[in-house]
Design a protein around this motif. Structure first.
Motif, mmCIF file in Angstrom:
data_model
loop_
_atom_site.group_PDB
_atom_site.id
_atom_site.type_symbol
_atom_site.label_atom_id
_atom_site.label_comp_id
_atom_site.label_asym_id
_atom_site.label_seq_id
_atom_site.Cartn_x
_atom_site.Cartn_y
_atom_site.Cartn_z
ATOM 1 N N ALA A 167 -2.475 -11.126 -10.221
ATOM 2 C CA ALA A 167 -2.978 -10.138 -11.182
ATOM 3 C C ALA A 167 -4.292 -9.527 -10.709
ATOM 4 O O ALA A 167 -4.568 -8.351 -10.969
ATOM 5 N N GLY A 168 -5.099 -10.305 -10.006
ATOM 6 C CA GLY A 168 -6.404 -9.792 -9.560
ATOM 7 C C GLY A 168 -6.439 -9.399 -8.101
ATOM 8 O O GLY A 168 -7.482 -8.976 -7.600
ATOM 9 N N SER A 169 -5.329 -9.558 -7.392
ATOM 10 C CA SER A 169 -5.311 -9.264 -5.960
ATOM 11 C C SER A 169 -3.934 -8.702 -5.608
ATOM 12 O O SER A 169 -3.022 -9.447 -5.260
ATOM 13 N N ALA A 170 -3.817 -7.375 -5.664
ATOM 14 C CA ALA A 170 -2.487 -6.766 -5.536
ATOM 15 C C ALA A 170 -2.460 -5.561 -4.599
ATOM 16 O O ALA A 170 -1.478 -4.816 -4.575
ATOM 17 N N VAL A 171 -3.517 -5.353 -3.801
ATOM 18 C CA VAL A 171 -3.571 -4.206 -2.885
ATOM 19 C C VAL A 171 -3.163 -4.684 -1.497
ATOM 20 O O VAL A 171 -3.899 -5.437 -0.850
ATOM 21 N N PRO A 172 -1.985 -4.281 -0.991
ATOM 22 C CA PRO A 172 -1.486 -4.849 0.271
ATOM 23 C C PRO A 172 -2.112 -4.210 1.509
ATOM 24 O O PRO A 172 -2.459 -3.030 1.526
ATOM 25 N N LEU A 173 -2.239 -5.028 2.551
ATOM 26 C CA LEU A 173 -2.521 -4.567 3.906
ATOM 27 C C LEU A 173 -1.250 -4.789 4.704
ATOM 28 O O LEU A 173 -0.666 -5.872 4.656
ATOM 29 N N TYR A 174 -0.825 -3.780 5.468
ATOM 30 C CA TYR A 174 0.490 -3.825 6.095
ATOM 31 C C TYR A 174 0.419 -3.917 7.622
ATOM 32 O O TYR A 174 -0.468 -3.325 8.256
ATOM 33 N N ARG A 175 1.417 -4.606 8.185
ATOM 34 C CA ARG A 175 1.742 -4.452 9.598
ATOM 35 C C ARG A 175 2.487 -3.122 9.767
ATOM 36 O O ARG A 175 3.005 -2.567 8.799
ATOM 37 N N PRO A 176 2.575 -2.597 10.988
ATOM 38 C CA PRO A 176 3.303 -1.332 11.177
ATOM 39 C C PRO A 176 4.759 -1.472 10.748
ATOM 40 O O PRO A 176 5.397 -2.498 11.008
ATOM 41 N N PRO A 177 5.302 -0.464 10.094
ATOM 42 C CA PRO A 177 6.732 -0.500 9.735
ATOM 43 C C PRO A 177 7.607 -0.422 10.984
ATOM 44 O O PRO A 177 7.189 0.121 12.018
ATOM 45 N N ALA A 178 8.823 -0.950 10.881
ATOM 46 C CA ALA A 178 9.709 -1.000 12.043
ATOM 47 C C ALA A 178 10.079 0.384 12.551
ATOM 48 O O ALA A 178 10.321 0.577 13.750
ATOM 49 N N ASP A 179 10.116 1.373 11.664
ATOM 50 C CA ASP A 179 10.537 2.723 12.074
ATOM 51 C C ASP A 179 9.355 3.661 12.311
ATOM 52 O O ASP A 179 9.526 4.884 12.303
ATOM 53 N N LEU A 180 8.172 3.106 12.556
ATOM 54 C CA LEU A 180 6.981 3.947 12.706
ATOM 55 C C LEU A 180 7.134 4.957 13.844
ATOM 56 O O LEU A 180 6.705 6.105 13.728
ATOM 57 N N ALA A 181 7.750 4.537 14.938
ATOM 58 C CA ALA A 181 7.858 5.416 16.103
ATOM 59 C C ALA A 181 8.936 6.479 15.942
ATOM 60 O O ALA A 181 8.962 7.464 16.698
ATOM 61 N N THR A 182 9.811 6.314 14.971
ATOM 62 C CA THR A 182 10.934 7.254 14.832
ATOM 63 C C THR A 182 10.685 8.346 13.804
ATOM 64 O O THR A 182 11.453 9.293 13.716
ATOM 65 N N ARG A 183 9.603 8.194 13.037
ATOM 66 C CA ARG A 183 9.299 9.197 12.009
ATOM 67 C C ARG A 183 7.837 9.599 12.166
ATOM 68 O O ARG A 183 6.930 8.820 11.850
ATOM 69 N N ARG A 184 7.590 10.805 12.665
ATOM 70 C CA ARG A 184 6.217 11.240 12.915
ATOM 71 C C ARG A 184 5.989 12.622 12.316
ATOM 72 O O ARG A 184 6.715 13.555 12.668
ATOM 73 N N PRO A 185 4.985 12.766 11.463
ATOM 74 C CA PRO A 185 4.178 11.667 10.935
ATOM 75 C C PRO A 185 4.974 10.807 9.964
ATOM 76 O O PRO A 185 5.992 11.248 9.415
#
Length: 395
Positions: A167-185
């Motif tokens: 409830a007090g900690s819900a803002v995510p930090l992400y690793r790169p998504p798997a399809d990052l290189a296929t969709r630009r931007p």
């Protein structure tokens, strides 16, 4: 690196004991960096350095060599006596950063690094004498002739986090998504928050969760940070999150947007104060910046904890002695004489160009790595003042 970052992350003397850290921080009290996220790729791209001038008489004894044009900058040869404060700097602090650059030297520094290593235990007088003999100082000017630029600061935030959302900690930090290189931007910040397909692509990529979306934004702007993570077993472990990529959307400064809204203090402390007064507009403010930075998690050993994150040169940053630069004007690994005077601080010191950032653009432009934690953040968040630079290049 900065403002954000390709970063990032990314924002950049290793401090190994508390008394030295306090003395060092007191020496740097400053004013704000609009920028930074600093990109920290594991392998920097090769650098084509400008041609080294031919050996000649010492600059204080004769006519300096000719002008060098390097990317967006013009290097004007000067005499050593033209460098303000050169006789007074504690060179041993900068030498530690120089040794780090010699871990990944670019030409022509490869030939000089053995001498730099031997001089690590020399006196300041011996180090200064060697620099005069082996290096030529050049004032860095813009191609249009301007010699004054802008100094900002960046740092490594230290934040509390959890592995699972609460409830007090819900803002995510992400690793790169798997399809990052296929969709630009890739999807923008607003799209990540609102589109089911964007959220689905990031499901399972969460590293940790923060309590404050502004802390997450600051971490993305600086390009790296340290997390005190509450693990599911009840233990707390400190890790580093380092820059691993972006969604390749353009960076937009929330500070500039707030100035357009009538805010007078667009430093980071001023931004946080505005957010506290206008919680209903925080999401609107965040969506102004479509760029999102993705991270990778790295273990933080006792040795790593005494060092900054790796900059774009691929070496660990040194608080107070590492800067991010526009690499088209100053190659990585170059020693630089930095002079900056503001309302509360005057800096005249040797630093090393070891990082870059998407907001660090132009000939006379630098982001000054302050360190890590809240005290460093206060300094970096207010540091914004005039700058002059001199590169020190092999003869």
């Amino acid at each position: 690196m900065p403002t954000s970052s390709t970063s990032a992350s990314r924002a950049s003397s290793r401090i190994s004991n508390m008394s030295f850290r306090v003395l060092w921080l007191l020496a740097i009290v400053g004013t704000l960096a609009a920028c930074g996220s600093v990109p920290l790729p594991p392998e920097p791209a090769p650098v084509r350095p400008p041609p080294a001038p031919s050996t000649g008489p010492a600059p204080d004894d004769g006519v300096p060599p000719g002008v060098i044009t390097q990317g967006k900058s013009r290097w004007q040869p000067v005499r050593w006596s033209d460098l303000p404060g050169f006789e007074a700097d504690a060179l041993h602090e900068a030498w530690n950063a120089w040794l780090k650059s010699c871990e990944r030297p670019a030409p022509p520094w490869t030939a000089l690094c053995p001498e730099v290593r031997r001089l690590s235990i020399a006196s300041a007088e011996e180090q200064r004498a060697w620099m005069r003999q082996r290096l030529q100082p050049y004032r860095v000017d813009a191609l249009q002739g301007q010699a004054e630029g802008l100094l900002t600061g960046y740092y490594e935030p230290v934040l509390d986090a959890t592995r699972q959302p609460t409830a007090g900690s819900a803002v995510p930090l992400y690793r790169p998504p798997a399809d990052l290189a296929t969709r630009r931007p890739w999807y923008s910040r607003q799209e990540i928050d609102t589109l089911p397909q964007a959220r689905a692509a990031l499901r399972g990529r969460e590293i940790a969760y923060l309590s404050d979306p502004l802390d997450a934004l600051a971490l993305q702007i600086q390009g790296s940070g340290r997390l005190r993570v509450a693990e599911p077993d009840g233990s707390v472990r400190t890790v580093r999150v380092a820059f691993a990529g972006t969604n390749e959307q353009p960076y937009r400064s929330v500070g500039s947007w707030l100035l357009q809204q009538g805010l007078r203090d667009a430093t980071w402390p001023g931004i946080k104060a505005w957010a506290a007064r206008h919680p209903q507009r925080v999401q609107e403010m965040l969506w102004i910046n479509p760029r999102v930075v993705f991270f990778r998690e790295e273990p933080l050993s006792d040795f790593d904890a005494a060092s900054g994150p790796r900059g774009a040169q691929g070496v660990a940053l040194t608080p107070g002695r590492s800067i991010a630069v526009d690499r088209e004007s100053i190659p990585y690994g170059t020693p630089v004489w930095l002079v900056s005077a503001g309302p509360q601080v005057t800096l005249q010191r040797l630093v090393l160009a070891q990082d870059t950032g998407s907001a660090i653009v132009g000939a006379v432009r630098a982001d000054y790595f302050v360190g890590w934690g809240d005290a460093a953040g206060e300094i970096a968040g207010r540091l914004k003042q005039p700058l002059a630079l001199w590169v020190l290049w092999p003869r």
